[in-house]
Motif scaffolding. Sequence first.
Motif, short mmCIF file in Angstrom:
data_model
loop_
_atom_site.label_atom_id
_atom_site.label_comp_id
_atom_site.label_asym_id
_atom_site.label_seq_id
_atom_site.Cartn_x
_atom_site.Cartn_y
_atom_site.Cartn_z
N MET A 1 -9.64 -60.01 27.88
CA MET A 1 -8.67 -61.05 27.38
C MET A 1 -9.43 -62.21 26.84
SD MET A 1 -5.28 -63.01 28.93
CE MET A 1 -4.62 -61.35 29.43
N ARG A 2 -9.14 -62.72 25.63
CA ARG A 2 -10.09 -64.24 25.22
C ARG A 2 -9.15 -65.23 25.13
NH1 ARG A 2 -11.75 -65.46 19.84
NH2 ARG A 2 -13.80 -66.38 19.79
N LEU A 3 -9.58 -66.43 25.82
CA LEU A 3 -8.82 -67.66 26.15
C LEU A 3 -9.66 -68.75 25.39
CD1 LEU A 3 -8.06 -67.34 30.18
CD2 LEU A 3 -6.75 -66.32 28.06
N LEU A 4 -8.81 -69.62 25.05
CA LEU A 4 -9.30 -71.12 24.35
C LEU A 4 -8.75 -72.19 25.42
CD1 LEU A 4 -10.76 -72.60 22.30
CD2 LEU A 4 -8.26 -72.74 21.02
N LEU A 5 -9.84 -72.81 26.02
CA LEU A 5 -9.68 -73.82 26.81
C LEU A 5 -9.76 -75.01 25.94
CD1 LEU A 5 -9.10 -75.10 29.37
CD2 LEU A 5 -11.46 -74.90 30.05
N VAL A 6 -8.84 -75.96 25.87
CA VAL A 6 -8.95 -77.19 25.15
C VAL A 6 -9.16 -78.09 26.45
CG1 VAL A 6 -7.97 -78.72 23.28
CG2 VAL A 6 -7.50 -76.24 23.39
N GLU A 7 -10.25 -78.70 26.64
CA GLU A 7 -10.44 -79.62 27.67
C GLU A 7 -11.42 -80.68 27.68
OE1 GLU A 7 -9.24 -80.05 31.33
OE2 GLU A 7 -10.42 -81.78 30.59
N ASP A 8 -11.38 -81.83 27.77
CA ASP A 8 -12.70 -82.65 27.31
C ASP A 8 -13.60 -82.90 28.45
OD1 ASP A 8 -11.39 -86.03 27.86
OD2 ASP A 8 -10.77 -84.06 28.69
N ASP A 9 -13.23 -82.35 29.80
CA ASP A 9 -14.06 -82.55 30.92
C ASP A 9 -14.86 -81.33 31.14
OD1 ASP A 9 -13.56 -84.05 34.34
OD2 ASP A 9 -15.09 -82.82 33.54
N ASP A 10 -16.20 -81.39 30.77
CA ASP A 10 -17.23 -80.31 30.96
C ASP A 10 -17.25 -79.55 32.16
OD1 ASP A 10 -19.54 -81.50 28.55
OD2 ASP A 10 -17.55 -80.45 28.16
N HIS A 11 -17.10 -80.55 33.35
CA HIS A 11 -17.11 -79.95 34.74
C HIS A 11 -15.79 -79.14 35.06
CE1 HIS A 11 -20.69 -82.40 35.63
NE2 HIS A 11 -20.17 -83.61 35.16
N VAL A 12 -14.53 -79.62 34.63
CA VAL A 12 -13.32 -78.94 34.84
C VAL A 12 -13.62 -77.50 33.85
CG1 VAL A 12 -11.09 -78.68 34.42
CG2 VAL A 12 -11.92 -80.91 35.34
N ALA A 13 -14.02 -77.62 32.79
CA ALA A 13 -14.21 -76.50 32.01
C ALA A 13 -15.07 -75.18 32.58
CB ALA A 13 -14.68 -76.88 30.66
N ALA A 14 -16.31 -75.93 33.14
CA ALA A 14 -17.44 -75.10 33.70
C ALA A 14 -16.73 -74.28 35.00
CB ALA A 14 -18.41 -75.90 33.92
N ALA A 15 -16.05 -75.03 35.62
CA ALA A 15 -15.47 -74.36 36.86
C ALA A 15 -14.44 -73.39 36.65
CB ALA A 15 -14.87 -75.74 37.79
N LEU A 16 -13.59 -73.77 35.74
CA LEU A 16 -12.47 -72.91 35.38
C LEU A 16 -13.21 -71.51 34.54
CD1 LEU A 16 -9.58 -71.95 35.41
CD2 LEU A 16 -9.35 -73.48 33.14
N SER A 17 -14.14 -71.73 33.75
CA SER A 17 -14.84 -70.66 33.09
C SER A 17 -15.27 -69.69 34.28
CB SER A 17 -15.77 -71.26 32.15
OG SER A 17 -16.55 -70.05 31.54
N ALA A 18 -15.96 -70.19 35.09
CA ALA A 18 -16.61 -69.55 36.16
C ALA A 18 -15.54 -68.45 36.95
CB ALA A 18 -17.36 -70.25 36.99
N VAL A 19 -14.53 -68.99 37.23
CA VAL A 19 -13.29 -68.44 37.90
C VAL A 19 -12.85 -67.30 37.07
CG1 VAL A 19 -11.02 -68.64 39.04
CG2 VAL A 19 -12.89 -70.30 39.57
N LEU A 20 -12.45 -67.68 35.73
CA LEU A 20 -11.77 -66.71 35.08
C LEU A 20 -12.68 -65.51 34.78
CD1 LEU A 20 -9.86 -69.01 32.66
CD2 LEU A 20 -8.99 -67.70 34.60
N ALA A 21 -14.11 -66.02 34.46
CA ALA A 21 -15.00 -64.65 34.22
C ALA A 21 -14.94 -63.56 35.51
CB ALA A 21 -16.29 -65.36 34.06
N LYS A 22 -14.63 -63.91 36.55
CA LYS A 22 -14.62 -63.08 37.89
C LYS A 22 -13.37 -62.12 37.59
CE LYS A 22 -16.93 -66.15 40.97
NZ LYS A 22 -16.72 -67.14 42.27
N HIS A 23 -12.49 -62.56 36.93
CA HIS A 23 -11.19 -61.83 36.57
C HIS A 23 -11.28 -61.14 35.24
CE1 HIS A 23 -9.18 -63.21 40.29
NE2 HIS A 23 -9.82 -64.47 40.24
N GLY A 24 -12.45 -61.18 34.55
CA GLY A 24 -12.36 -60.50 33.46
C GLY A 24 -11.94 -61.28 32.16
N LEU A 25 -11.88 -62.58 32.18
CA LEU A 25 -11.38 -63.24 31.20
C LEU A 25 -12.54 -64.00 30.42
CD1 LEU A 25 -8.20 -64.62 32.81
CD2 LEU A 25 -8.36 -62.42 31.72
#
Length: 251
Positions: A1-25
């Motif tokens: 599954m491919r998601l688009l995150l619209v977020e101006d805070d790079d730290h929030v985006a990086a943390a969420l990206s790491a979590v989602l990647a563990k779930h195959g997203l």
Amino acid sequence: MRLLLVEDDDHVAAALSAVLAKHGLALVHARSGEEALQALLPDDAEPFSVVLLDLGLPDQDGFEVCGRIRRICSTPVIMVTARADVRSRIHGLNLGADDYVVKPYDTGELLARIHAVSRRAVSPGDGGGEQPAAEGAVAEPLRLGAVTVELPTRQVSVDGTAVPLTRKEFDLLALLAQRPGVVFRREQIISEVWRTSWEGTGRTLEVHIASLRAKLRMPALIQTVRGVGYRLVVPAPGRPASPTSPASPAS
């Protein structure tokens, strides 16, 4: 599954990206509204399954971005924001968001909501649902009996005679005309046309409905559904809406 995150805070985006990647997203990060809209335009890449949309963006409000997303694609949108008030939730959902998650959120709940909206978006056998036309594409005129609505040029005519409308009057008519027969709730109309919440704006809507009926000289064209909202009723061939036809109740 491919998601688009619209977020101006790079730290929030990086943390969420790491979590989602563990779930195959797989997550694509857009830092502004315009960047997100460009990413959603049709191309050869795999389409996005869900958009995670923050409201506090540097170039434009997330509510505006949501409205523009709805005009170019049907990709599910989950608003992920710190705005926890009920009015913001209602406004976002009325604009076309599929879900609304308030920060800070539980990651498990966010994942569940992502999977829920993506399941609803895929119709059995269609491989992912319809693909609306890209923003800016030339649209065919909307013909509603004697009334013609030209969306690209924002022109309206009755029996070939141009009818001058204000910007909000045209936006209101265009909203109803794109789905004739469908009842639009008052709150939904206010959110989509005035980009605000219902509170204190009800009288403005009634005034614009009355003005449209008068200018088009077809009081039965826009019908009041008492206690709910309004719908546009296309007259049957040979029976044009007129002051003498069975008119809708007044606002």
